[in-house]
Design an enzyme around this catalytic site. Sequence first.
Site, PDB file in Angstrom:
ATOM      1  CG  ASN A  21     -23.337   9.208 -20.365  1.00 12.93           C
ATOM      2  OD1 ASN A  21     -24.327   9.483 -19.676  1.00 12.93           O
ATOM      3  ND2 ASN A  21     -22.918   9.966 -21.356  1.00 12.93           N
ATOM      4  NE  ARG A  67     -27.895  19.793 -21.313  1.00 10.87           N
ATOM      5  CZ  ARG A  67     -28.141  18.600 -21.868  1.00 10.87           C
ATOM      6  NH1 ARG A  67     -27.311  17.578 -21.667  1.00 10.87           N
ATOM      7  NH2 ARG A  67     -29.209  18.437 -22.627  1.00 10.87           N
ATOM      8  NE  ARG A 126     -29.620  12.663 -26.986  1.00  4.79           N
ATOM      9  CZ  ARG A 126     -29.287  12.365 -25.749  1.00  4.79           C
ATOM     10  NH1 ARG A 126     -28.229  11.635 -25.492  1.00  4.79           N
ATOM     11  NH2 ARG A 126     -30.024  12.797 -24.747  1.00  4.79           N
ATOM     12  CD  GLU A 179     -23.005  10.459 -12.357  1.00  2.00           C
ATOM     13  OE1 GLU A 179     -23.125   9.994 -11.205  1.00  2.00           O
ATOM     14  OE2 GLU A 179     -23.583  11.500 -12.728  1.00  2.00           O
ATOM     15  CE1 TYR A 181     -25.618  14.987 -24.270  1.00  2.00           C
ATOM     16  CE2 TYR A 181     -27.441  15.362 -25.779  1.00  2.00           C
ATOM     17  CZ  TYR A 181     -26.964  15.237 -24.495  1.00  2.00           C
ATOM     18  OH  TYR A 181     -27.822  15.351 -23.430  1.00  2.00           O
ATOM     19  CB  ALA A 192     -32.571  10.557 -19.185  1.00  2.00           C
ATOM     20  CG  HIS A 199     -23.045  13.107 -17.083  1.00  2.00           C
ATOM     21  ND1 HIS A 199     -24.156  12.364 -17.399  1.00  2.00           N
ATOM     22  CD2 HIS A 199     -22.842  12.973 -15.756  1.00  2.00           C
ATOM     23  CE1 HIS A 199     -24.627  11.807 -16.298  1.00  2.00           C
ATOM     24  NE2 HIS A 199     -23.849  12.155 -15.285  1.00  2.00           N
ATOM     25  CB  SER A 217     -23.701  17.971 -21.807  1.00  2.00           C
ATOM     26  OG  SER A 217     -24.579  17.246 -20.949  1.00  2.00           O
ATOM     27  N   PRO A 247     -29.682   5.380 -22.184  1.00  2.00           N
ATOM     28  CG  PRO A 247     -31.456   6.341 -21.043  1.00  2.00           C
ATOM     29  CD  PRO A 247     -30.253   5.473 -20.833  1.00  2.00           C
ATOM     30  CG  ASN A 248     -32.461   8.953 -25.749  1.00  2.00           C
ATOM     31  OD1 ASN A 248     -33.168   8.417 -26.594  1.00  2.00           O
ATOM     32  ND2 ASN A 248     -32.933   9.362 -24.587  1.00  2.00           N
ATOM     33  CG  HIS A 259     -30.612  13.296 -14.472  1.00  2.00           C
ATOM     34  ND1 HIS A 259     -29.413  13.765 -13.981  1.00  2.00           N
ATOM     35  CD2 HIS A 259     -30.502  13.352 -15.839  1.00  2.00           C
ATOM     36  CE1 HIS A 259     -28.628  14.100 -15.006  1.00  2.00           C
ATOM     37  NE2 HIS A 259     -29.269  13.854 -16.137  1.00  2.00           N
ATOM     38  NE  ARG A 299     -30.656  17.977 -19.474  1.00  2.00           N
ATOM     39  CZ  ARG A 299     -31.246  17.024 -20.216  1.00  2.00           C
ATOM     40  NH1 ARG A 299     -30.922  15.775 -20.066  1.00  2.00           N
ATOM     41  NH2 ARG A 299     -32.149  17.347 -21.124  1.00  2.00           N
TER      42      ARG A 299
END
Length: 141
Positions: free
Chosen positions: A71, A104, A17, A95, A22, A74, A97, A99, A9-10, A77, A108
């Site tokens: 990736n 953070r 964004r 996996e 990112y 969200a 990411h 960031s 998502p996103n 998590h 997360r």
Amino acid sequence: MKILIINGPNLNLLGKREKTIYGESSFEDYFKELQSEFSAIDFEYYQSNVEGELINKLHEVGFSYDAIIMNAGAYTHTSIGIGDAIAGIETPVIEVHISNVYAREEYRHQSLMAKNCVGIIAGMGLNSYRLAVLHFLSLNK
Ligand code: DQA
């Protein structure tokens, strides 16, 4: 070698964004770079904002592809379902990411998929995906 990159998502908003976190590049542009850099690899890219669609995609390719780079955004998590899907397929998953999730918010810091993955790469920007490709390539030599 067939590698599927899955974004959750996103991540369709990359380049638009939260650019300070990112970056400025869209995933589509970065994906083209990866394809030309690793021309021997048969890449596929899939993005969805829907948890069940991500699970369906893992099932669809998880017994035939050589590697998956995921990736889950969200859902990393929160999703027991994605973690279970990775446990249930044969194709190895890394996996990734963009960031550094550990620098953070505390929510997360937990991943519900990590224990079923080969490993995790986080915090290297879009280069996290490239590093995952290099890992799978090194196994195939
Ligand atoms: C992310 C980190 C997640 O916590 C976040 O929800 C994302 C992107 C990353 O690539 O850094 O959507 O997976």
